[in-house]
Design a protein around this motif. Sequence first.
Motif, short mmCIF file in Angstrom:
data_model
loop_
_atom_site.label_atom_id
_atom_site.label_comp_id
_atom_site.label_asym_id
_atom_site.label_seq_id
_atom_site.Cartn_x
_atom_site.Cartn_y
_atom_site.Cartn_z
N TRP A 44 0.85 -1.21 0.00
CA TRP A 44 0.00 0.00 0.00
C TRP A 44 0.88 1.26 0.00
O TRP A 44 0.65 2.21 -0.73
CB TRP A 44 -0.89 -0.06 1.23
N ILE A 67 -3.30 14.17 5.04
CA ILE A 67 -4.46 14.20 5.95
C ILE A 67 -4.67 12.78 6.45
O ILE A 67 -4.75 11.84 5.67
CB ILE A 67 -5.72 14.66 5.18
N GLY A 68 -4.74 12.60 7.77
CA GLY A 68 -4.99 11.26 8.31
C GLY A 68 -3.82 10.34 8.04
O GLY A 68 -3.96 9.29 7.41
N ILE A 74 2.59 5.74 4.56
CA ILE A 74 2.99 6.32 3.26
C ILE A 74 4.18 7.26 3.44
O ILE A 74 5.02 7.38 2.54
CB ILE A 74 1.78 7.02 2.59
N ILE A 92 -5.91 11.97 13.82
CA ILE A 92 -6.79 12.16 14.96
C ILE A 92 -6.59 11.10 16.05
O ILE A 92 -7.16 11.22 17.12
CB ILE A 92 -8.27 12.20 14.52
N SER A 93 -5.81 10.07 15.77
CA SER A 93 -5.58 9.02 16.76
C SER A 93 -4.26 9.33 17.50
O SER A 93 -3.18 9.34 16.91
CB SER A 93 -5.51 7.67 16.04
N VAL A 118 -9.86 15.53 16.68
CA VAL A 118 -11.07 15.68 15.86
C VAL A 118 -11.94 14.42 16.03
O VAL A 118 -11.42 13.31 16.07
CB VAL A 118 -10.67 15.89 14.38
N VAL A 151 -9.08 8.01 3.91
CA VAL A 151 -9.54 8.87 5.01
C VAL A 151 -10.96 9.38 4.72
O VAL A 151 -11.86 9.25 5.57
CB VAL A 151 -8.57 10.05 5.23
C1 LIG Z 1 -7.65 3.45 7.04
S1 LIG Z 1 -6.68 4.53 7.99
C2 LIG Z 1 -5.49 5.09 6.79
C3 LIG Z 1 -4.26 5.67 7.43
C4 LIG Z 1 -3.21 6.21 6.46
N1 LIG Z 1 -3.78 7.24 5.60
C5 LIG Z 1 -2.62 5.10 5.64
O1 LIG Z 1 -2.83 5.08 4.43
O2 LIG Z 1 -1.95 4.25 6.22
C6 LIG Z 1 -7.73 5.95 8.17
C7 LIG Z 1 -7.12 7.03 9.05
O3 LIG Z 1 -7.85 8.23 8.92
C8 LIG Z 1 -7.85 8.86 10.19
N2 LIG Z 1 -8.98 9.80 10.21
C9 LIG Z 1 -10.30 9.54 10.30
N3 LIG Z 1 -11.01 10.68 10.30
C10 LIG Z 1 -10.13 11.69 10.20
C11 LIG Z 1 -10.25 13.11 10.17
N4 LIG Z 1 -11.44 13.70 10.25
N5 LIG Z 1 -9.12 13.83 10.05
C12 LIG Z 1 -7.92 13.24 9.96
N6 LIG Z 1 -7.74 11.90 10.03
C13 LIG Z 1 -8.83 11.14 10.13
C14 LIG Z 1 -7.99 7.70 11.16
O4 LIG Z 1 -7.63 8.04 12.47
C15 LIG Z 1 -7.09 6.66 10.53
O5 LIG Z 1 -5.77 6.73 11.02
#
Ligand SMILES: C[S@@+](CC[C@H](N)C(=O)[O-])C[C@H]1O[C@@H](n2cnc3c(N)ncnc32)[C@H](O)[C@@H]1O
Length: 279
Positions: A44, A67-68, A74, A92-93, A118, A151
């Motif tokens: 990924w 973002i996220g 990545i 957000i975690s 958030v 995200v």
């Molecule tokens: C499936 S994971 C993907 C993580 C990362 N982008 C990756 O590709 O490895 C989704 C991520 O989005 C984050 N997330 C969810 N809602 C969000 C928000 N409103 N703002 C920022 N991050 C968010 C979650 O905490 C989680 O870490």
Amino acid sequence: MIDVREQKTDRSQMYEIAYEPNLIPPLELMRQEGVVVLEDWFRWAEEWSMILRIYGGLTMNSSVLEIGCGLGRIAFPLRYILVNGTYEGFEISYDKVAFLEQTFHKAHPNFRFIWANVNNTYYNPAGQLPAADYRFPYPRNSFNLVYAASVFTHMLPDATANYFHQAARVLKPGGRCVFSFFLLDYYRQGRPRPSVFGRPSFDFDHQYGNYGTDFATVVPENPEQMTAYRLDMIKRLAADAGLELAQAPVPGLWSGSFDHWVCAQDLIVLQKPGLLANS
Ligand SMILES: C[S@@+](CC[C@H](N)C(=O)[O-])C[C@H]1O[C@@H](n2cnc3c(N)ncnc32)[C@H](O)[C@@H]1O
């Protein structure tokens, strides 16, 4: 194959992996992301580094916002690429950012990570700030590239609308966004879907709120567990934010609708009008 679900797979196995294995997250955090096979984690990551170069114009000099950013999956391959560039990620975690601060940022100071408290019904149900009101903590015109990998597949439309506005604000003129989505346009109830996407956790059969057929969730009582959008809604949200679709969506594997695909999810490439000075 390294199965991260097995408790016997400990970090000593990670240290056999070449090049900065301490940047690979603790397995218990990785399991929370639903990762089963470690090699899929890297697949990924490398796939996205290719996507960002092809669709996002990523170069060694780019200024990038993720973002996220999750556990830095990545960011991991981007550290080979962004030799003269910068990377900002927010997430957000809390635990994920704490890990990244202690490891990744120390090894690569041009990679910075911020925790944003958030709210998300699935990932941060105790979060204090509504995503629909969150202001990205960066000045306007800061980035060549803003991306979000899986995200918006966990966000409601009012939050997505705000994030598009925020992305437009922090992007430099001519800068690009690469965002993954599950596009409802490619979803057919009952059509067989490949691999893990055949599971009920990807059955986008529930409308939610006042969005009609433009938006769907899998679990109405926990709507941000998994979400999907119709392209028309994404186009409207982008136009409202002052962003243009740079090209047609790039279909993903998940829906089972395409013989040829690029990513597991569908890709949306947006552009802020103007000319990029240097990238
Ligand atoms: C499936 S994971 C993907 C993580 C990362 N982008 C990756 O590709 O490895 C989704 C991520 O989005 C984050 N997330 C969810 N809602 C969000 C928000 N409103 N703002 C920022 N991050 C968010 C979650 O905490 C989680 O870490």
